[in-house]
Write a protein that holds these residues in place. Structure first.
Motif, PDB file in Angstrom:
ATOM      1  N   UNK A  57     -18.428 -93.374  43.610  1.00  0.00           N
ATOM      2  CA  UNK A  57     -19.322 -94.460  43.202  1.00  0.00           C
ATOM      3  C   UNK A  57     -20.716 -94.276  43.809  1.00  0.00           C
ATOM      4  N   UNK A  58     -20.770 -93.860  45.067  1.00  0.00           N
ATOM      5  CA  UNK A  58     -22.067 -93.609  45.700  1.00  0.00           C
ATOM      6  C   UNK A  58     -22.786 -92.442  45.023  1.00  0.00           C
ATOM      7  N   UNK A  59     -22.037 -91.444  44.554  1.00  0.00           N
ATOM      8  CA  UNK A  59     -22.665 -90.331  43.836  1.00  0.00           C
ATOM      9  C   UNK A  59     -23.306 -90.812  42.543  1.00  0.00           C
ATOM     10  N   UNK A  60     -22.655 -91.738  41.852  1.00  0.00           N
ATOM     11  CA  UNK A  60     -23.241 -92.312  40.643  1.00  0.00           C
ATOM     12  C   UNK A  60     -24.546 -93.040  40.980  1.00  0.00           C
ATOM     13  N   UNK A  61     -24.537 -93.832  42.052  1.00  0.00           N
ATOM     14  CA  UNK A  61     -25.763 -94.514  42.460  1.00  0.00           C
ATOM     15  C   UNK A  61     -26.872 -93.555  42.837  1.00  0.00           C
TER      16      UNK A  61
ATOM     17  N   UNK B 167     -28.390 -76.960  39.192  1.00  0.00           N
ATOM     18  CA  UNK B 167     -28.769 -75.762  39.948  1.00  0.00           C
ATOM     19  C   UNK B 167     -29.592 -76.053  41.192  1.00  0.00           C
ATOM     20  N   UNK B 168     -30.686 -76.807  41.026  1.00  0.00           N
ATOM     21  CA  UNK B 168     -31.542 -77.094  42.177  1.00  0.00           C
ATOM     22  C   UNK B 168     -30.840 -78.021  43.169  1.00  0.00           C
ATOM     23  N   UNK B 169     -30.090 -78.998  42.650  1.00  0.00           N
ATOM     24  CA  UNK B 169     -29.403 -79.939  43.544  1.00  0.00           C
ATOM     25  C   UNK B 169     -28.354 -79.245  44.403  1.00  0.00           C
ATOM     26  N   UNK B 170     -27.776 -78.163  43.888  1.00  0.00           N
ATOM     27  CA  UNK B 170     -26.729 -77.463  44.623  1.00  0.00           C
ATOM     28  C   UNK B 170     -27.225 -76.956  45.974  1.00  0.00           C
ATOM     29  N   UNK B 171     -28.518 -76.602  46.045  1.00  0.00           N
ATOM     30  CA  UNK B 171     -29.060 -76.029  47.269  1.00  0.00           C
ATOM     31  C   UNK B 171     -29.771 -77.037  48.154  1.00  0.00           C
ATOM     32  N   UNK B 172     -30.315 -78.110  47.601  1.00  0.00           N
ATOM     33  CA  UNK B 172     -31.183 -78.972  48.402  1.00  0.00           C
ATOM     34  C   UNK B 172     -30.608 -80.359  48.652  1.00  0.00           C
ATOM     35  N   UNK B 173     -29.602 -80.792  47.879  1.00  0.00           N
ATOM     36  CA  UNK B 173     -29.044 -82.134  48.100  1.00  0.00           C
ATOM     37  C   UNK B 173     -28.202 -82.154  49.370  1.00  0.00           C
ATOM     38  N   UNK B 174     -28.295 -83.230  50.121  1.00  0.00           N
ATOM     39  CA  UNK B 174     -27.537 -83.369  51.356  1.00  0.00           C
ATOM     40  C   UNK B 174     -26.096 -83.785  51.056  1.00  0.00           C
ATOM     41  N   UNK B 175     -25.118 -83.395  51.892  1.00  0.00           N
ATOM     42  CA  UNK B 175     -23.729 -83.794  51.643  1.00  0.00           C
ATOM     43  C   UNK B 175     -23.526 -85.303  51.616  1.00  0.00           C
ATOM     44  N   UNK B 176     -24.355 -86.039  52.368  1.00  0.00           N
ATOM     45  CA  UNK B 176     -24.207 -87.494  52.366  1.00  0.00           C
ATOM     46  C   UNK B 176     -24.875 -88.147  51.154  1.00  0.00           C
ATOM     47  N   UNK B 177     -25.627 -87.355  50.356  1.00  0.00           N
ATOM     48  CA  UNK B 177     -26.290 -87.888  49.158  1.00  0.00           C
ATOM     49  C   UNK B 177     -25.969 -87.009  47.954  1.00  0.00           C
ATOM     50  N   UNK B 178     -24.706 -86.823  47.602  1.00  0.00           N
ATOM     51  CA  UNK B 178     -24.377 -85.958  46.459  1.00  0.00           C
ATOM     52  C   UNK B 178     -24.717 -86.648  45.141  1.00  0.00           C
ATOM     53  N   UNK B 179     -25.024 -85.847  44.141  1.00  0.00           N
ATOM     54  CA  UNK B 179     -25.213 -86.367  42.789  1.00  0.00           C
ATOM     55  C   UNK B 179     -23.911 -86.225  42.002  1.00  0.00           C
ATOM     56  N   UNK B 180     -23.881 -86.765  40.829  1.00  0.00           N
ATOM     57  CA  UNK B 180     -22.667 -86.679  40.015  1.00  0.00           C
ATOM     58  C   UNK B 180     -22.290 -85.233  39.677  1.00  0.00           C
ATOM     59  N   UNK B 181     -23.231 -84.371  39.236  1.00  0.00           N
ATOM     60  CA  UNK B 181     -22.843 -82.977  38.976  1.00  0.00           C
ATOM     61  C   UNK B 181     -22.288 -82.280  40.215  1.00  0.00           C
ATOM     62  N   UNK B 182     -22.866 -82.538  41.390  1.00  0.00           N
ATOM     63  CA  UNK B 182     -22.354 -81.914  42.607  1.00  0.00           C
ATOM     64  C   UNK B 182     -20.960 -82.434  42.946  1.00  0.00           C
ATOM     65  N   UNK B 183     -20.731 -83.715  42.738  1.00  0.00           N
ATOM     66  CA  UNK B 183     -19.401 -84.258  42.986  1.00  0.00           C
ATOM     67  C   UNK B 183     -18.380 -83.647  42.027  1.00  0.00           C
TER      68      UNK B 183
END
Length: 550
Positions: free
Chosen positions: A348-352, A490-506
């Motif tokens: 749910x946090x990833x969706x947000x 692609x870009x999120x895979x390298x720069x997103x923090x584990x505590x702030x994942x996006x839906x594709x990363x999840x």
């Protein structure tokens, strides 16, 4: 000086943003890779030899050409069918064809696995119907599955560009040809096709660029057997940490990208001329509906449904994976975090996180896109022709290369959650530019002149005359930016923090973990992401026909 000052005011924000988030990371990674301190840990960097470089470049170009040709074969008949926007079935088909383009690659890969994999729906049905012990469809990790995935992605590009331009042509030309005795087929070949040829070539160049820089499709569906330049950059930079080799491959990719972008912008300029779209709309619905129209609408809708069948298979699997009965267990699991998750957040946090990033991306990319569009609009001649492909360079640049550049060059900002929407805006702003710039070029010059004659200042003219006319195009661009950010991987895979994942990363993290529970949650979240992007495309489709440039 007033004209130059206007250009400077519009150009300053995109120049600053591109300098900080595009050119600076590229320069830093090249300096790090090719400078005297390029080796890490005393290792030895190995540059690619000409034979291996030619092999990777040859396969990258060949698969891009085949994918482009296949996308044109699939998209041009649908563009011809959708040029009138006359029926509800056409509206539904247009919406269905747009959704795949904004889907993240991990969702597309899992959708093709759900449809054509060894345990996918097609193989399960065929094995049950014909009592087979071995799956008859063996497409995984083949050249064919790569082409099919690219067609799935890029048919909508051909359809939206060509049908959008086709719908703005004066239908009286075709009526005149019919009055002179030309058959429908001869009118299509000799009258309509030459008029839309620049749009078709422009769409082909854009599809070629997307396929040339393909990463996730080749990496996930192609396996270790195939490698494009993008995949080679990722492997050299991430797997081997061989930055010099990755930098050489990135330079080759940028050279091809800049050349193709230059051709694309020149061709688009040929057919971005003022049009009287009211005349087109006047003739759009005059022709009475016949049985032939209903048959054509039915065949077109079936073709659109076939193209989006992988997403339908993914939806079915999300309700029934691991069981023979449909249930909501996978969707209920999204409401709670898992103890063995690789992320420090719940689904749910990833969706947000994705929604917040998408809203920020929408605002940033709209400001940048309007600035880029006015810069090119007010800067005619050779300078504008060279600057146009420069603005489009982020669209064809390796996301892996940019991600590494951010890590190297951003310092304290590399841990900031603001870096993700900035990277997404860098990717979305060229799409925003391609929507707004044709709308500006179609404005009648007499409107601005009349406003000036009546005493309006340039600022008043822009606010009261130009902005209301390009506002629908801005709405289209905003929807695209939102949808692109929601699906960016692609870009999120390298720069997103584990505590702030996006839906594709999840989704990617869940797919990489064993167990039916993880697979089911990944498919359920994929369906949620499809619903969000589908709603965005539905909102876009409600806008006037005249501004559907992309």
């Amino acid at each position: 000086m007033n004209g130059r000052l206007r250009v400077l005011v519009w150009a300053l924000p995109p120049f600053i943003f591109l300098g900080a988030f595009y050119f600076l990371p590229l320069v830093r990674i090249l300096v790090t890779a090719l400078g005297p301190d390029r080796l890490v840990g005393g290792g030895q960097a190995v540059l690619p030899d000409w034979r291996s470089l030619a092999t990777v470049l040859g396969f990258t170009t060949w698969q891009a050409l085949v994918s482009t040709a296949a996308s044109l074969v699939a998209g041009l008949p649908l563009a011809w069918w959708l040029r009138d926007h006359g029926s509800r079935l056409q509206s539904v088909a247009r919406l269905l064809l747009t959704v795949p383009f904004v889907m993240p690659v991990v969702v597309t890969a899992s959708a093709f696995v759900a449809l054509m994999g060894p345990s996918g729906l097609l193989n399960r049905w065929l094995m049950g119907w014909f009592d087979l012990s071995v799956p008859p469809i063996q497409l995984m990790h083949t050249f064919g599955i790569i082409i099919l995935a690219h067609v799935f992605y890029n048919t909508s590009v051909v359809v939206r560009i060509v049908s959008g331009f086709w719908s703005q042509q004066d239908r009286r030309l075709a009526d005149a040809a019919g009055t002179l005795g030309a058959t429908a087929w001869r009118t299509l070949v000799t009258v309509e096709a030459p008029l839309v040829l620049p749009a078709a070539v422009s769409s082909a160049l854009l599809v070629f660029l997307f396929c040339f820089s393909s990463f996730g499709v080749v990496l996930i569906l192609g396996g270790l057997r195939f490698s494009t330049l993008e995949v080679a950059i990722y492997r050299q930079a991430v797997s081997y940490f061989n930055l010099p080799a990755a930098a050489v491959l990135a330079l080759v990719q940028l050279a091809v990208t800049f050349t193709a972008m230059s051709l694309y912008t020149r061709l688009q300029r040929l057919h971005a001329v003022p049009q009287k779209v009211e005349a087109t709309e006047q003739f759009a619905d005059d022709e009475p509906r016949t049985r032939g129209h209903w048959i054509r609408d039915g065949l077109g809708t079936v073709a659109a449904l076939i193209l989006v069948s992988p997403l339908a298979a993914l939806t079915v699997q999300s309700f029934s994976v691991g069981t023979s009965e449909w249930n909501l267990v996978n969707y209920a699991g999204l409401l709670q975090g898992r103890a063995d998750s690789a992320f420090l957040a719940s689904p749910v946090e990833a969706v947000g996180n994705s929604v917040r990033n998408a809203l920020a991306t929408m605002v940033i990319s709209l400001v940048l896109g309007i600035g880029m569009a006015y810069t090119l609009f007010l800067m005619p001649g050779r300078a504008g022709r060279w600057l146009d492909p420069v603005f489009l360079l982020p669209l064809g640049t390796s996301a892996v290369t940019l991600g590494l550049g951010y890590i190297i060059s951003m310092g304290p900002l590399r841990t900031s959650p603001l870096l993700v929407p900035a990277a997404h805006a860098l990717i979305a702003s060229p799409l925003v530019l391609r929507v707004i710039l044709p709308a500006l070029r179609r404005l009648q010059p007499g409107l601005r002149q009349a406003s000036g004659v009546l005493g309006a200042t340039p600022r008043q003219t822009w606010w009261r005359v130009e902005l209301p006319l390009i506002l629908p195009a801005c709405a289209v661009a905003s929807v695209f930016a939102f949808a692109v950010s929601m699906g960016e991987f692609g870009a999120s895979l390298l720069i997103a923090r584990p505590e702030h994942p996006t839906m594709p990363l999840m989704i990617f993290g869940l797919l990489g973990r064993p167990g039916l529970a993880n697979l089911g949650q990944a498919q359920a979240m994929s369906v949620v992401l499809m619903a969000v992007t589908g709603a965005s495309m539905f909102a876009l489709d409600r806008l006037p026909v005249a501004i559907r440039e992309f």
